[in-house]
Motif scaffolding. Structure first.
Motif, mmCIF file in Angstrom:
data_model
loop_
_atom_site.group_PDB
_atom_site.id
_atom_site.type_symbol
_atom_site.label_atom_id
_atom_site.label_comp_id
_atom_site.label_asym_id
_atom_site.label_seq_id
_atom_site.Cartn_x
_atom_site.Cartn_y
_atom_site.Cartn_z
ATOM 1 N N MET A 1 0.834 -1.195 0.000
ATOM 2 C CA MET A 1 0.000 0.000 0.000
ATOM 3 C C MET A 1 0.868 1.244 0.000
ATOM 4 O O MET A 1 1.881 1.302 0.676
ATOM 5 N N GLY A 2 0.462 2.226 -0.765
ATOM 6 C CA GLY A 2 1.226 3.456 -0.819
ATOM 7 C C GLY A 2 1.366 3.941 -2.242
ATOM 8 O O GLY A 2 0.656 3.492 -3.148
ATOM 9 N N LEU A 3 2.270 4.899 -2.387
ATOM 10 C CA LEU A 3 2.487 5.518 -3.694
ATOM 11 C C LEU A 3 3.882 5.152 -4.179
ATOM 12 O O LEU A 3 4.841 5.226 -3.421
ATOM 13 N N SER A 4 3.975 4.728 -5.438
ATOM 14 C CA SER A 4 5.335 4.571 -5.945
ATOM 15 C C SER A 4 5.460 5.172 -7.329
ATOM 16 O O SER A 4 4.579 5.045 -8.183
ATOM 17 N N LEU A 5 6.559 5.898 -7.497
ATOM 18 C CA LEU A 5 6.871 6.538 -8.764
ATOM 19 C C LEU A 5 8.048 5.790 -9.349
ATOM 20 O O LEU A 5 9.045 5.566 -8.657
ATOM 21 N N LYS A 6 7.908 5.380 -10.604
ATOM 22 C CA LYS A 6 8.957 4.565 -11.203
ATOM 23 C C LYS A 6 9.505 5.224 -12.457
ATOM 24 O O LYS A 6 8.786 5.388 -13.439
ATOM 25 N N ASP A 7 10.760 5.607 -12.381
ATOM 26 C CA ASP A 7 11.496 6.118 -13.531
ATOM 27 C C ASP A 7 10.725 7.210 -14.281
ATOM 28 O O ASP A 7 10.541 7.142 -15.489
ATOM 29 N N ILE A 8 10.299 8.213 -13.521
ATOM 30 C CA ILE A 8 9.510 9.294 -14.119
ATOM 31 C C ILE A 8 10.410 10.279 -14.855
ATOM 32 O O ILE A 8 11.374 10.797 -14.298
ATOM 33 N N HIS A 9 10.084 10.515 -16.101
ATOM 34 C CA HIS A 9 10.762 11.544 -16.887
ATOM 35 C C HIS A 9 9.742 12.590 -17.299
ATOM 36 O O HIS A 9 8.599 12.259 -17.597
ATOM 37 N N LYS A 10 10.170 13.849 -17.308
ATOM 38 C CA LYS A 10 9.316 14.892 -17.861
ATOM 39 C C LYS A 10 10.201 15.852 -18.641
ATOM 40 O O LYS A 10 11.133 16.440 -18.099
ATOM 41 N N VAL A 11 9.899 15.974 -19.904
ATOM 42 C CA VAL A 11 10.686 16.846 -20.769
ATOM 43 C C VAL A 11 9.781 17.958 -21.283
ATOM 44 O O VAL A 11 8.692 17.703 -21.782
ATOM 45 N N TYR A 12 10.224 19.203 -21.092
ATOM 46 C CA TYR A 12 9.499 20.363 -21.611
ATOM 47 C C TYR A 12 10.340 20.999 -22.701
ATOM 48 O O TYR A 12 11.456 21.442 -22.420
ATOM 49 N N GLU A 13 9.823 21.078 -23.867
ATOM 50 C CA GLU A 13 10.515 21.764 -24.961
ATOM 51 C C GLU A 13 12.004 21.409 -24.988
ATOM 52 O O GLU A 13 12.866 22.279 -25.043
ATOM 53 N N GLY A 14 12.276 20.132 -24.900
ATOM 54 C CA GLY A 14 13.659 19.677 -24.980
ATOM 55 C C GLY A 14 14.428 19.748 -23.666
ATOM 56 O O GLY A 14 15.522 19.217 -23.554
ATOM 57 N N ASN A 15 13.859 20.451 -22.644
ATOM 58 C CA ASN A 15 14.539 20.518 -21.353
ATOM 59 C C ASN A 15 13.995 19.452 -20.414
ATOM 60 O O ASN A 15 12.792 19.328 -20.234
ATOM 61 N N SER A 16 14.911 18.723 -19.817
ATOM 62 C CA SER A 16 14.506 17.661 -18.916
ATOM 63 C C SER A 16 14.235 18.247 -17.536
ATOM 64 O O SER A 16 15.111 18.846 -16.922
ATOM 65 N N LYS A 17 12.997 18.131 -17.072
ATOM 66 C CA LYS A 17 12.608 18.694 -15.781
ATOM 67 C C LYS A 17 12.722 17.608 -14.701
ATOM 68 O O LYS A 17 13.200 17.847 -13.611
ATOM 69 N N LEU A 18 12.236 16.431 -15.031
ATOM 70 C CA LEU A 18 12.389 15.276 -14.149
ATOM 71 C C LEU A 18 13.115 14.208 -14.959
ATOM 72 O O LEU A 18 12.802 13.976 -16.118
ATOM 73 N N LEU A 21 13.036 9.804 -12.101
ATOM 74 C CA LEU A 21 12.751 9.946 -10.674
ATOM 75 C C LEU A 21 12.060 8.695 -10.123
ATOM 76 O O LEU A 21 11.076 8.216 -10.688
ATOM 77 N N ASP A 22 12.624 8.173 -9.036
ATOM 78 C CA ASP A 22 12.030 7.026 -8.349
ATOM 79 C C ASP A 22 11.705 7.425 -6.921
ATOM 80 O O ASP A 22 12.484 8.121 -6.280
ATOM 81 N N MET A 23 10.556 6.962 -6.436
ATOM 82 C CA MET A 23 10.220 7.264 -5.042
ATOM 83 C C MET A 23 9.150 6.295 -4.559
ATOM 84 O O MET A 23 8.198 5.991 -5.280
ATOM 85 N N GLU A 24 9.345 5.799 -3.336
ATOM 86 C CA GLU A 24 8.352 4.921 -2.713
ATOM 87 C C GLU A 24 7.852 5.612 -1.456
ATOM 88 O O GLU A 24 8.625 5.905 -0.551
ATOM 89 N N VAL A 25 6.552 5.892 -1.401
ATOM 90 C CA VAL A 25 6.001 6.548 -0.223
ATOM 91 C C VAL A 25 5.025 5.596 0.455
ATOM 92 O O VAL A 25 4.027 5.189 -0.141
ATOM 93 N N GLU A 26 5.338 5.246 1.686
ATOM 94 C CA GLU A 26 4.488 4.287 2.392
ATOM 95 C C GLU A 26 3.278 4.959 3.001
ATOM 96 O O GLU A 26 3.257 6.172 3.224
ATOM 97 N N ASP A 27 2.297 4.144 3.315
ATOM 98 C CA ASP A 27 1.107 4.597 4.009
ATOM 99 C C ASP A 27 1.470 5.340 5.290
ATOM 100 O O ASP A 27 2.432 4.987 5.944
ATOM 101 N N GLY A 28 0.661 6.342 5.633
ATOM 102 C CA GLY A 28 0.890 7.040 6.895
ATOM 103 C C GLY A 28 2.045 8.013 6.853
ATOM 104 O O GLY A 28 2.472 8.529 7.872
#
Lengths: 368, 364
Positions: A1-18, A21-28
């Motif tokens: 249970m919880g939130l997990s972000l796996k290998d998040i990329h975000k590119v704006y107009e050729g610029n890499s913003k993220l 990104l990896d992150m595991e956030v547990e409940d509570g």
């Protein structure tokens, strides 16, 4: 249970913003994401909320992939720095609005009960019949927060919600948010450039740097043992001091005057170029009660500015190109340009590699 | 340069409404002072700033600049410069032209403009940016330009700041504060700085006025406001966390707070009957130790909060809940028993919202 972000990329107009990104956030978890303005905090929050799609990567909530799921269909609420309320609706209707548009139907009685309960928790009961613009900034932001929590969303995102509020009001609201989170079975994620927000509210801290989460852990652990120069820089106020040095022959040479034996730092580090990080309250202007300090681990510096706040004095000092900040827990009436001897507590040095910025050694004990 | 005086100033936005935004204001800013107006939103500090600048004519009272009545004069006629919350720059102009604008407006010649702009740019570390377009710069740089525009004219009498660091990141704030202090030392201009942020007010100003609901509660040095807040609100508003405040009741030769008796000389207590009494002490002035101590308050640690360089302890004892500040590395845990002492000279007695003079206390 919880939130997990796996290998998040975000590119704006050729610029890499993220960037991966990896992150595991547990409940509570009440997580504080700490980073200066413009480093992608808001982008990350919008991606978690589903307002924006990542260029690539995966968002998983309670084991379910929600990456392509529309914001309306995610169980998420968000509060912004600029309070957003419906100007033509009164406070009651503003708070009730997420319940009214929700796919899950709420009865009239249920809506009234929920709105009244959160209004009471946020101390805005007396304003329920008023319009938002009749309220002060702090009260309006309370309404926004009430709206975010009324639905018992699974994830509550707070993007610098206290940024525009008075200093004292922030103190009060931090406490309230901490208590609100403790009563709820939700993940709270709070993005801020202010270390004090994280220290006073959150149980976990994440450092966002170069589009990645570079450190994640219990708040006090991240605070006491920054794993990277940027963790120390972002998670300190007054700012952490950084002293470039060369380590050789069992000592760190900062200047010809300041040489710190590795044994005093309880460190075992190979020769090379490093940066010593130390917080302002571990610099001392006199040796008195702190008799365990070695008077040789010191530096003569010129006082550039002394700021007295309450019973503390923050001193800005300079030694050639080196700028130092010392926080003294007493009142220091000193004249500017005065030459002072600054003593360092060697066990409070964090040793970072000069090239990568990564923590190499730290004697700091993580307690509590 | 100028001395600024407000005499019996009050302002109602709607004349005759009796709803005063500020009232009973009597404050003097001596020539060259660095000062701050500190208070929460809606306390009237910005109204007061507008009255000083001339943007607002007070419905009552007089504004003096160097002894001269300027109550009816416009901001231009007063030569008062203002720096606002959001940087005011001409985005299409270069940094140089932004700084030169107020001078050219006054018909200064080319050489004068060049010399003065370079001088100001040097003070504000803008030399390398002079040719750049203002639109390409960040908030902190733009705010330095706004500031430079405010002080570029040599006949500027005073500089007024309205929350100038609001949009600046925490790390840049330190630098800008330092820059402001340097500028103040160098130019000797009278400066009035409006803010809700005690940290900014106390670090910038040598004279601070704390305001609440339209009233100036106390004007004094940062140290005076810290050690002897004249009103409970000042004690609460200054300090993080603010002063511990307890409701108190008169009893025989002293006052009771919770189950704690504080003894006072009878002269102090005279005339306090029927007034609302409070006792205040700051978290950093309470002494705690782990060994029992004569007369100390036996307390339980209810919470331990790290705020960076300090720990804030929530203590409960003798029917009182209070906060104490200790060093970050102190070894304290929830549930511990601590013995707290309120040093006599640190305890302040308030009656109807004002500090009672001579609060010297005999042994409790």
């Amino acid at each position: 249970m919880g939130l997990s972000l796996k290998d998040i990329h975000k590119v704006y107009e050729g610029n890499s913003k993220l960037a991966g990104l990896d992150m595991e956030v547990e409940d509570g978890t009440f997580l504080s994401i700490i980073a200066p303005t413009g480093t992608g905090k808001t982008t990350l929050m919008r991606i978690i909320a589903g307002i924006e799609a990542p260029t690539s990567g995966q968002i998983v909530v309670d084991g379910q992939d929600v990456t392509g799921v529309h914001v309306r269909d995610r169980n998420v609420a968000m509060v912004y720095q600029q309070f957003v309320n419906y100007p033509s609706l009164n406070v009651f209707e503003n708070i009730a609005s997420p319940l009214r548009v929700s796919k899950q139907k709420y009865s009239k009685k249920e809506i009234t009960e929920r709105v009244e309960r959160v209004a009471e928790q946020l101390r805005i009961t007396e304003f329920l019949q008023r319009l938002p613009q009749e309220l002060s900034g702090g009260q309006q932001q309370r309404v926004s927060i009430a709206r975010a929590i009324v639905k018992d969303a699974r994830i509550i995102l707070l993007d610098e919600p206290l940024g525009n509020l008075d200093y004292k009001l922030r103190e009060d609201l931090r406490l309230e948010l901490k208590n609100l989170a403790a009563e709820r079975n939700a993940i709270f994620i709070y993005a801020t450039p202010e270390p004090i927000d994280a220290l006073t509210m959150a149980n976990h801290a994440a450092i966002l740097h170069d589009g990645q989460i570079t450190q994640y852990g219990p708040v006090r652990e991240v605070y006491r043992k920054p794993n990277h120069i940027k963790s120390g820089e972002y998670f300190s106020d007054p700012p952490m001091n950084f002293l470039p040095c060369r380590i050789e022959n069992g000592q760190a040479v900062v200047t010809p005057e300041l040489k710190v034996p590795l044994s005093a730092m309880k460190a075992d580090v190979s020769a090379g170029d490093y940066v010593l990080g130390i917080r302002p309250h571990h610099l001392y202007i006199r040796i008195g009660r702190e008799s365990q300090l070695d008077e040789k681990i010191s530096l003569t510096a010129e006082l550039v500015l002394a700021e007295i706040v309450g019973s503390d004095t923050t001193m800005h000092l300079s030694h050639d190109a080196l700028e130092l900040t010392a926080l003294s827990r007493d009142l220091q009436d000193r004249s500017l340009d005065e030459e002072l001897t600054v003593y360092f507590d060697p066990e409070q040095f964090h040793i970072f590699a000069a090239d990568s910025g990564e923590l190499v050694s730290s004697a700091a004990a993580v307690r509590r | 340069m100028a001395k600024i005086e407000l005499i019996d100033v009050a302002h109602e936005y709607q004349i005759g409404s009796g709803d005063y935004a500020v009232k009973d204001i009597n404050i003097t800013w001596n020539d060259g002072v660095s000062s701050a107006l500190l208070g929460p939103s809606g306390c009237g500090k910005t109204t007061l700033l507008k009255i000083i600048s001339g943007l607002l004519r007070p419905s009552e009272g007089t504004v003096l600049l160097d002894g001269e009545d300027v109550t009816g004069l416009s901001p231009q006629e007063r030569n008062v410069a203002q720096v606002f919350q959001f940087p005011v720059v001409y985005e299409t102009l270069s940094v140089f032209d932004n700084l030169a604008f107020p001078l050219r407006n006054r018909g200064a010649n080319k050489q004068e403009v060049r010399e003065r702009v370079h001088e100001i740019a040097e003070m504000l570390d803008l030399q390398d940016l002079l040719k750049k377009g203002a639109s390409s710069l960040g908030a902190a740089e733009k705010q330095r330009i706004s500031l430079g525009r405010g002080i570029v004219r040599k006949d500027t009498t005073a500089v007024l700041f309205d929350e100038p660091l609001t949009v600046i990141d925490p790390h840049m704030k330190w630098h800008l504060r330092r820059k402001l202090k340097e500028l103040h030392a160098r130019l000797g201009l009278t400066m009035v700085y409006v803010t809700h942020d005690q940290h900014e007010a106390l670090t910038f100003a040598e004279q601070v006025t704390v305001m609440d609901v339209g009233e100036a509660l106390q004007t004094g040095s940062p140290r005076a406001l810290h050690t002897r807040p004249a009103a409970p609100f000042v004690g609460y508003f200054i300090g993080s966390p603010g002063m511990n405040l307890f409701d108190a009741t008169l009893q025989d030769d002293g006052v009771m707070v919770g189950d704690l008796k504080l003894s006072y000389p009878s002269e102090t207590l005279q005339g306090l009957g029927g007034k609302k009494l409070q006792v205040g002490i700051r978290p950093e002035f309470i002494e705690v130790r782990s060994d029992p101590d004569d007369g100390a308050i036996k307390s339980t640690v209810e919470a331990v909060n790290l705020t960076g360089s300090s720990l804030i302890l929530d203590l409960a004892g003798k029917g009182l809940d209070f906060k104490v500040r200790v060093m970050e590395d102190a070894d304290v845990n929830e549930g511990d028993t601590l013995y707290a002492t309120f040093p006599d000279e640190r305890v302040i007695l308030y009656a109807d919202g004002r500090a009672v003079k001579s609060t010297l206390k005999e042994a409790a």
